[in-house]
Design an enzyme around this catalytic site. Sequence first.
Site, PDB file in Angstrom:
ATOM      1  N   ASP A  17      -1.121   9.144   8.077  1.00  0.00           N
ATOM      2  CA  ASP A  17       0.325   9.053   7.892  1.00  0.00           C
ATOM      3  C   ASP A  17       1.047   9.237   9.235  1.00  0.00           C
ATOM      4  OD1 ASP A  17       2.691   8.776   6.529  1.00  0.00           O
ATOM      5  OD2 ASP A  17       2.707  10.811   5.735  1.00  0.00           O
ATOM      6  N   HIS A  34       1.546   0.886  13.500  1.00  0.00           N
ATOM      7  CA  HIS A  34       0.330   0.530  12.758  1.00  0.00           C
ATOM      8  C   HIS A  34      -0.751   0.035  13.732  1.00  0.00           C
ATOM      9  CE1 HIS A  34       2.420   1.255   9.088  1.00  0.00           C
ATOM     10  NE2 HIS A  34       3.210   0.192   9.153  1.00  0.00           N
ATOM     11  N   LEU A 128     -22.982   5.885   9.589  1.00  0.00           N
ATOM     12  CA  LEU A 128     -21.748   6.222   8.875  1.00  0.00           C
ATOM     13  C   LEU A 128     -21.357   5.123   7.867  1.00  0.00           C
ATOM     14  CD1 LEU A 128     -19.058   7.962   8.686  1.00  0.00           C
ATOM     15  CD2 LEU A 128     -18.141   6.376  10.392  1.00  0.00           C
TER      16      LEU A 128
HETATM   17  C1  FPP Z   1       1.197   5.337   6.916  1.00  0.00           C
HETATM   18  O1  FPP Z   1       2.161   5.414   7.922  1.00  0.00           O
HETATM   19  C2  FPP Z   1       0.215   4.318   7.232  1.00  0.00           C
HETATM   20  C3  FPP Z   1       0.000   3.184   6.506  1.00  0.00           C
HETATM   21  C4  FPP Z   1       0.779   2.846   5.304  1.00  0.00           C
HETATM   22  C5  FPP Z   1      -0.981   2.170   6.875  1.00  0.00           C
HETATM   23  C6  FPP Z   1      -2.202   2.679   7.565  1.00  0.00           C
HETATM   24  C7  FPP Z   1      -2.686   1.625   8.458  1.00  0.00           C
HETATM   25  C8  FPP Z   1      -3.262   1.814   9.661  1.00  0.00           C
HETATM   26  C9  FPP Z   1      -3.621   3.135  10.179  1.00  0.00           C
HETATM   27  C10 FPP Z   1      -3.540   0.696  10.568  1.00  0.00           C
HETATM   28  C11 FPP Z   1      -4.479  -0.318  10.084  1.00  0.00           C
HETATM   29  C12 FPP Z   1      -5.714   0.216   9.473  1.00  0.00           C
HETATM   30  C13 FPP Z   1      -6.914  -0.357   9.633  1.00  0.00           C
HETATM   31  C14 FPP Z   1      -8.077   0.146   8.875  1.00  0.00           C
HETATM   32  C15 FPP Z   1      -7.104  -1.469  10.538  1.00  0.00           C
HETATM   33  P1  FPP Z   1       3.678   5.164   7.547  1.00  0.00           P
HETATM   34  O2  FPP Z   1       3.991   3.766   7.844  1.00  0.00           O
HETATM   35  O3  FPP Z   1       3.932   5.594   6.144  1.00  0.00           O
HETATM   36  O4  FPP Z   1       4.392   6.146   8.552  1.00  0.00           O
HETATM   37  P2  FPP Z   1       5.757   6.904   8.342  1.00  0.00           P
HETATM   38  O5  FPP Z   1       5.553   7.861   7.179  1.00  0.00           O
HETATM   39  O6  FPP Z   1       5.956   7.629   9.640  1.00  0.00           O
HETATM   40  O7  FPP Z   1       6.804   5.870   8.072  1.00  0.00           O
END
Ligand code: FPP
Length: 240
Positions: A17, A34, A128
Amino acid sequence: MATPASSIPRHVAIIMDGNGRWAKDRGLPRIKGHEQGAEAVRECVEGCGDLKIEFLTLYAFSAENWQRPKAEVFALMHLLERFLKEKTQELFDKNVRLQAIGRLTDLPPSCQKQLHKSIERTSGNNGLTLILALSYGSRLEIIDGVKDLLREVQAGHIDSAMIDVEMFSKHLYTRYYPDPDLLIRTSGEMRLSNFLLWQLSYTEIYVTPKLWPDFTRQDLFAAVEDYGQRQRRYGLVCSD
Ligand code: FPP
């Protein structure tokens, strides 16, 4: 940072997150957060390899995430596909076996195709196991499991009296994996967000204020070291 082998969790699950906030803090579009988050995934996978962790489950896209703005959803799907395309060889070389859980048929066809290709390519590895939770929602998973079991009862394959925790667990997307020992959530939020609700029943939880794109190998080691100090009781009394 040294971590005694006995304190290494077998299965680590992570709610990644804070990508959006990371980007906002820098005046960048959310997708940049991201993208940086994908780099953190790479480092985390390496860290798990160093620690000989057997399973790593990453909450990469929730069933609820489809409700985000179209452009962000599109960018995330594109990023996932690109990540898989570019990193599969590296995962293969590191002996990582890729798996995925969730309603995978919700993903765009080209993304599904690449995902299955990457899973297939790494299927013979025995290091893994990296499990990506994609279009994943725990309540949906539990409902799918209940429907599965009902069908088996109706078909006369099992008696409803036989249903117990173990049998139900075998009807979840995670049936091939042990329950997580350690859950890490970044960005300081104290929520499970519909992630592995059944499987996290006895999991140790570690929350760090670090935003996911800033999460490093050292942060993973710190979480594992903290886990090593925990006494897991599974509802029993303390042994000392
Ligand atoms: C939450 O941050 C994250 C996500 C909804 C997406 C997770 C994706 C990645 C880590 C990148 C791609 C993953 C792979 C496996 C290639 P948020 O957008 O909710 O952050 P915020 O709460 O600060 O708005």
